[in-house]
Structures are given as C-alpha cells and as structure tokens.
Design a protein around this motif. Structure first.
Motif, PDB file in Angstrom:
ATOM      1  N   LEU A   1       0.844  -1.197   0.000  1.00 42.10           N
ATOM      2  CA  LEU A   1       0.000   0.000   0.000  1.00 42.10           C
ATOM      3  C   LEU A   1       0.872   1.236   0.000  1.00 42.10           C
ATOM      4  O   LEU A   1       0.634   2.184  -0.733  1.00 42.10           O
ATOM      5  CB  LEU A   1      -0.920   0.005   1.224  1.00 42.10           C
ATOM      6  N   ALA A   2       1.925   1.195   0.834  1.00 41.60           N
ATOM      7  CA  ALA A   2       2.822   2.342   0.922  1.00 41.60           C
ATOM      8  C   ALA A   2       3.529   2.565  -0.416  1.00 41.60           C
ATOM      9  O   ALA A   2       3.827   3.691  -0.791  1.00 41.60           O
ATOM     10  CB  ALA A   2       3.842   2.127   2.033  1.00 41.60           C
ATOM     11  N   GLY A   3       3.760   1.479  -1.145  1.00 40.55           N
ATOM     12  CA  GLY A   3       4.443   1.604  -2.424  1.00 40.55           C
ATOM     13  C   GLY A   3       3.548   2.154  -3.513  1.00 40.55           C
ATOM     14  O   GLY A   3       4.023   2.653  -4.527  1.00 40.55           O
ATOM     15  N   SER A   4       2.221   2.068  -3.321  1.00 44.36           N
ATOM     16  CA  SER A   4       1.315   2.567  -4.342  1.00 44.36           C
ATOM     17  C   SER A   4       1.262   4.089  -4.282  1.00 44.36           C
ATOM     18  O   SER A   4       1.265   4.679  -3.209  1.00 44.36           O
ATOM     19  CB  SER A   4      -0.068   1.967  -4.116  1.00 44.36           C
ATOM     20  N   ARG A   5       1.191   4.720  -5.446  1.00 47.85           N
ATOM     21  CA  ARG A   5       1.221   6.183  -5.486  1.00 47.85           C
ATOM     22  C   ARG A   5      -0.037   6.814  -4.906  1.00 47.85           C
ATOM     23  O   ARG A   5      -0.035   7.962  -4.490  1.00 47.85           O
ATOM     24  CB  ARG A   5       1.389   6.660  -6.936  1.00 47.85           C
ATOM     25  N   SER A   6      -1.117   6.042  -4.895  1.00 47.30           N
ATOM     26  CA  SER A   6      -2.392   6.628  -4.480  1.00 47.30           C
ATOM     27  C   SER A   6      -2.466   6.911  -2.988  1.00 47.30           C
ATOM     28  O   SER A   6      -3.191   7.796  -2.552  1.00 47.30           O
ATOM     29  CB  SER A   6      -3.531   5.684  -4.845  1.00 47.30           C
TER      30      SER A   6
END
Lengths: 381, 371
Positions: free
Chosen positions: B53-58
């Motif tokens: 999740l942290a890696g996702s840009r959103s």
C-alpha cells in the motif's frame, strides 16, 4: 439612565424600520417566494436525480473472431454481466466505428486462434479491449469490470479442468454511515450547500449594489441609521428567506429522497444558521465593493456559487486536488458546510467534527463582515 | 458595453482564471488517500500488505492504530477515508494456503472516494494470495515451506492476458476530459448573463424607453442585443483554444471551421434564452435569478459533471433539448476524438435548431413587451 434607555429604544425602532422595509420589499416581490420555495425544490430535484456517480449499464461491443468453446464462454460471460449491455459487432472495423461514433464505450476483441493459444503452453492468448478514454471515470470502471469478468472466466475454466486457482485474499468492504454507498446520500447535503450559497451570497450581493446603481444609497446614508443597523437590516430578511428554503430542502430530502437524518433537527438548524454568517457576509462584501448589479452578480457567481460547486468537496474530493488549490479551499465556507451537513445527516451529532467546522465558518464570516464594515465607513466620507 | 474597460476586463480575465482553477479541481481521480491500518495480525503477510500500500502512489498516509475504536475517531473527523483491519490469523491462514480475509471500513459520507479506495485496496490484496513475490526473505521461506500455497498458483494460466488500449486519451488524464467541457460551460455562463441582464438593466435605469423611441424597430434592437455575446463568445473561445492546446497540451484534432460554427451557434442559442428571460422580468435581480435557474439545469444535465448515461430516462430525454449537452459532445469530438464533420453534423444541426427556436422566441417576446 432614561436617556440611554431612550436611545436604545430609538436604535431598535430604527433597526425595526429598515428591517420592515427590506422585509416588505422581499415579500412583496413574488420572485422572493419563488426563490425560497420553488427554486430550492427544483434544484434539489435536479441534483437528486440528475447527478449520480453510480455507474449504470455500460454499452460495450464484442467482436468474436474465434468460434471455439472458450471464446464463446468469454463472450457469454461479458453478455451475462450486469455491468455491460453487449452489442455484437461483426468485425474489428465495425467495432471501431461504433466506438468512434460514441455508440459504445468499449470494444472487446476476442481474436482468432484465441482458444488454441489458450490451450497451448507456449503461446499467449490476448484479449484486446479498446476503451473510450475521453471520460476517464467511466473508462476506469470499464477496466475494473473487464478484469473482474476475465478473472471469473479464467477461474471457471480452471475449475472445469480441475485446477482451481488459489483462493485470493477476500476483502469485506463495509461502508459506514452509507451502507450501500449511494452517491445521492453524499450529493444531496452538498446540493443544499450550493442552494444556500445561492440564496445567501448571490442575492445579498445585489442588495447594496442596487441602491448604489439607483442612486438611493446617499439617501440611505442621509437617514439617521448607523452602519450596524444598515448591515443587520439588509441581511436579516435574507437570512430568514434562506432558513425557510433550507427547511423546504430538508423536508424534501427526508421524504422524497429517503435520506436518513441521524443528527437532530436542532443541530441542523444551528449549522445552517452558522453557515449563513459567512455566506451573507460574502454577499454584502461584494455588494459594497461593486458599483453595478451586473458586476456584483458576476463576482458573486465566480466567488460564491462556482467555488461552492467545484471547490467545496461537493463533487470533487478536496484531498485529490493540488496542494495550492487545497489551501484556497480553506477560505471557502461551503467546504465546512459540506462536511457538517454530511455529518449531521449521515453520521449524527458528532460535535468533534461540527464544532471546529462551525468555528471556521464563523471566522470566515467575521472577516467578511469586518471588511464590509470598513468599506461602508469609507463610503461615508 | 464594450467601451467600459472594467466590464471588458471582467469578461475576459475571470473565465481564464476559472479555466485554470477548475481544471485542476475537477478530477474524479482519487489521490493522496489517507487510510488507517489496524494490524491485529502482526505477521509477515500483514507487513507485506502494508508495504505494498505504501508503495502505491495513491496512498500518501497510512497511520497505524492499535484498535478499531481509535481509528474510527480519525475517520469521524475525516482524517482518513477508511480503515483496513488485518485480523489475527491473517498470516497463518495465508501461509497454510487457506483463504484469508481482511476488513475494510469506509466513510460512506464520501462514498465516491471510498469506493475508489476500495478498488485500490482490493487490487493490492488480489496479488497477495498469489505466489508472494513481494515478500521479504523470511516469508518467502514461509511460502516454500508450505507447498500447498504455491502449487495452485503455478497451474493458473500465465499465458493469457487482457490488453487494454485507451482511445482518445491514452493516459486517462482527467484534465483532457475537463478542459474541452469547460470551454463549453464557461461560454454558456457569459453569453447567458450578458443578455439576461441587458434589458432588465435598461428597464431598471429607465433608459429602455429612450431606446424604444429611437428610429430602430424593436426587432432591430433585439437583434442588436444578441450581437455582443456572439462577439465575446468567439473572442473567449479563441483564448480557450490557445490555452487548452498550447498550455495544457490537449490535442485539437478537429476542424477549426466546425469549432467556430459550433461556438457561434451555441452562443446564439444561449443569448436567445438570456434575452427571453430579460424581456420577461422587471429587475436585474430577477433576471439574474432567472438566468441562474436556467444555467444550473443546463450545466447539470449536460454530462459535464456526471455522465448522462447515469441519469433516469426522462432526464436523458431532457438532455436532447439542452444546448450544452450537444456543445459538450461537439467539444469532445473536436478536441479529443477528431471526429469527422459528418459525425458531428447531428449535434451541430440540433444546436442550430435550438438556436433558431430560442432567438425567435426571444425576439417575439421582446417585441410584445416593447409595444
């Protein structure tokens, strides 16, 4: 002692006089009643039915170039899905034309050899999807739906052949305050904010500009009325008008649109009254700044109504905006009103949310009234 | 009116500022999501979910809470849009190849943002059940230690895929959708307001009778009132065209002649409505409200904010007599789609019909009221 009391009484009498004058002007004008009742109803109706973010059935063309079992099964899965209304297209060319002419939102092409490639180990079976990207929101839904159908198709096919895919992590999503995630439930409180802004800011923006344009402002200044009396007298009738139409809106929302009211009516009234302070203040400020009604109307539209539509979180999420724009939204009273209304309707009287928002509204309102006060003063010289 | 430099400024500058601000504001994409995480599992798989999740840009903020009650207070204050609860047993279940589930609690007050957030989170979680490529060394050891978890993954078909191709707007850039729409919507406001206030203003100031005793016939006066909005609309349209294409890089793939024909016909249709209102009312305040009462439905029922297809059929029918709905389709066709003149002709024709109707109605009413 009696002297001050007499002065007080005179002050109140003067205030009552100008309020009566404004109230008469407002109530004699039949358009005022149209404004208070008919307009909010019409708008709420339009907002309630016209604006929906809940995607309905999307029209999609399916081009099937393969006659095999797998290709048919995939086409059937697309046709059976509740998200798509499928139009059959004979070949790629006609599918693309349908997309070009805006008759479908997407074309799914199941190419020749699809089944054979799927069976063979060393080839890749590709399904091509052409999506109308002009409207990104719908395009994203199409992406998600196609992927879901595709995964379902692969899973069913795997199951048939006795090799089930791994059970993925399931996600139970629950929506608090709005169990079915109906967009109308959050759009209707937002619509009320827009309607209140319309009444509070746009109508009052014409009040003093009108006197100025007609040349009656000097006459008003020549009366013994103080600035405070002029300000209160000019705004109070509009305050009452806006409260009446708010009541009309609330009843419509509850009875017609079945919106829940989890907070209390009292809180709702309080929030509305607090919101009217900055809304009316902004209208008055515009009114004393602009010399013609035309200019005042334009400015009111631009700084009041349009931001309430676009920058208040009504339609577009504030947190998704660029940072500089998020800072601008801090000065927009409608922003605080939206959060407060959504909370009172859907969540209840959460004072931890309501009190800070109301304080912000009062602060913005105090600023507007203060500036108006100063400008009125300058005019007197 | 064009002689007044302030009025001239008011007609050109604000629409441009609006174009800038609203094109940045109007996005249905959800970015900068704040999602609370309640990790009751504390296992490697939960840590992996969080990391993904942290890696996702959103997602920009993923505050952790010890329990749901604490996270709920943050949700109530709109500090987070949702709460992801990873229950205890999440990692052991997955490691053993058993289905696991996570809970996502969302703020229904912001149902649109919440739904999109749910989509993002489910995308991240969908990968979690498959062979765990994103996991750290320790958990890789976990998955190899339990062959049951890895085996089904390998039997799924890696050789089948869906290739998605977005036409007209390859990156699904929301601004590309919004800017052509704003070109239409902003010129609606201007054309309508100028004419709506024009007659009412003269009536209110008492100069209306003077115009009537001039040698011009009422019809001539009415037509004269319809001219300025056309002029303003075409000047604005030119400005918009330059800004939208040069500054924002939105392609213009259509025919310029069709563009100006559309702008003029549309402005005429709106000016007709404006003059009609203006002839009907007595004060500028009324005119303003009248214009507004028309402006809002036009804007709402045009596909500007939400798709026409989402509306009930009776409202969809109303959109066929809404000039803005046709104008927006034309703008989308001209800017993004590079539609042929033939395919635009239908909307253009409809626009022309509407323009003729509104102009005729306005001139007739004006003549009656002037007499």
């Amino acid at each position: 002692m009696s002297d001050t009391r007499a002065r007080m009484r005179a002050w109140w009498q003067q205030l009552a006089a100008i309020m009566l004058k404004e109230a008469k002007q407002v109530s004699r004008d039949p358009s005022s009643w149209i404004i208070a009742v008919v307009l909010p109803l019409t708008f709420l109706f339009l907002f309630g039915y016209g604006i929906s973010l809940d995607t309905t059935v999307i029209r999609v063309a399916v081009v099937r170039e393969d006659d095999g079992r797998d290709a048919r099964a995939l086409a059937a899965a697309l046709t059976d899905s509740k998200w798509f209304a499928v139009v059959a297209a004979h070949d790629r060319g006609s599918g693309e034309r349908l997309l070009q002419d805006q008759l479908v939102k997407a074309v799914v092409i199941i190419p020749a050899e699809f089944g054979r490639r799927l069976d063979a180990e060393n080839t890749t079976a590709q399904v091509q999807v052409l999506v109308d990207g002009a409207e990104p929101n719908t395009a994203n839904y199409v992406h998600a739906y196609v992927n879901a159908i595709w995964n379902g198709f692969l899973a069913a096919r795997g199951l048939e052949r006795g090799s089930p895919r791994p059970v993925p992590v399931s996600l139970e999503a629950r929506y608090w305050y709005n169990a079915n995630a109906v967009s109308r439930w959050f759009l209707i409180p937002g619509s009320m904010t827009v309607i209140m802004t319309l009444l509070g800011t746009l109508l009052t923006s014409l009040v003093i500009a009108r006197e100025h344009e007609r040349g009656t402002l000097e006459a008003l200044y020549a009366t013994p009325l103080t600035r405070g009396q002029i300000l209160i007298g000019k705004t109070l009738p509009y305050f009452l008008l806006a409260m009446v139409s708010m009541a009309v809106c609330v009843l419509t929302a509850l009875l017609l649109f079945q919106l829940p009211l989890r907070g209390s009516f009292l809180t709702l009234g309080l929030v509305s009254a607090v919101f009217l302070v900055p809304a009316l203040g902004q209208g008055l400020l515009i009114s004393v700044t602009m010399r013609t009604q035309m200019a005042a109307a334009q400015l009111g539209l631009m700084t009041g109504y349009l931001p309430a539509m676009m920058l208040s979180g009504f339609l577009f999420d504030i947190r998704s905006m660029p940072p500089w724009l998020q800072v601008i939204t801090l000065a927009i009273p409608a922003r605080y009103m939206n959060v407060s209304l959504q909370t009172v309707f859907l969540a209840g009287d959460l004072w931890a949310v309501l009190v800070p928002n109301m304080l912000f509204m009062l602060a913005v309102g105090a600023l507007f009234f203060g500036l108006t006060w100063r400008r009125l003063h300058k005019r007197l010289d | 009116m064009l002689r007044d430099p302030r009025a001239r400024g008011a007609l050109i500058l604000p629409p441009i500022i609006q174009l800038f601000i609203f094109s940045s504001a109007a996005t249905m994409e959800v970015k900068n999501i704040a999602l609370a995480i309640v990790d009751l599992d504390r296992g490697p798989y939960a840590a992996d979910v969080e990391q993904r999740l942290a890696g996702s840009r959103s997602f920009t903020r993923l505050p952790r809470y010890a329990n749901v009650a604490g996270a709920r207070a943050a949700l109530d204050r709109e500090q987070v849009v949702g709460i992801l609860v990873l229950p205890s047993g999440f990692s052991p279940d997955l490691a053993a190849g058993r289905p696991a589930s996570a809970q996502l609690l969302l703020d229904g007050r912001r149902s649109n943002a919440a739904q999109i957030t749910a989509q993002y989170v489910s995308n991240v979680l969908a990968d979690e059940g498959a062979p765990l490529s994103g996991l750290t060394g320790a958990s890789e050891a976990l998955s190899t230690a339990t062959p049951g978890a890895g085996a089904p993954g390998s039997t799924s078909k890696p050789n089948a895929e869906v290739v998605i191709d977005n036409w007209f707007n390859p990156n699904l850039d929301y601004q590309w959708f919004m800017l052509p729409n704003l070109v239409g919507t902003l010129s609606l406001g201007v054309a309508l307001m100028i004419t709506a206030l024009s007659v009412a203003r003269e009536r209110e100031l008492g100069t209306f009778d003077q115009t009537l005793v001039s040698p011009a016939t009422p019809v001539e006066i009415a037509l004269g009132k319809l001219l300025p909005p056309l002029l303003v609309a075409s000047v604005q349209a030119t400005l918009y065209l330059l800004i939208v294409t040069l500054l924002y890089g939105v392609p213009f793939r259509g025919n310029l002649l069709v563009f100006y024909t559309a702008v003029l016909t549309f402005a005429e249709a709106c000016a007709g409505v404006g003059l009609f209102i203006s002839s009907l009312v007595r004060t500028q305040q009324q005119a303003f409200l009248g214009a507004f009462a028309v402006l809002l439905p036009f804007a709402l029922l045009s596909g500007f904010a939400t798709p026409i297809e989402n509306m009930p059929w009776w409202l969809q029918f109303l959109t066929t007599i809404n000039p803005l709905a046709h104008m927006l389709r034309l703008m989308q066709g001209l800017f993004l789609k590079g539609a042929s003149v033939a395919s635009l002709a239908q909307d253009l024709l409809r626009l022309l019909e509407i323009a003729l109707c509104t102009t005729a109605a306005a001139v007739l009413l004006f003549r009656r009221r002037a007499a």
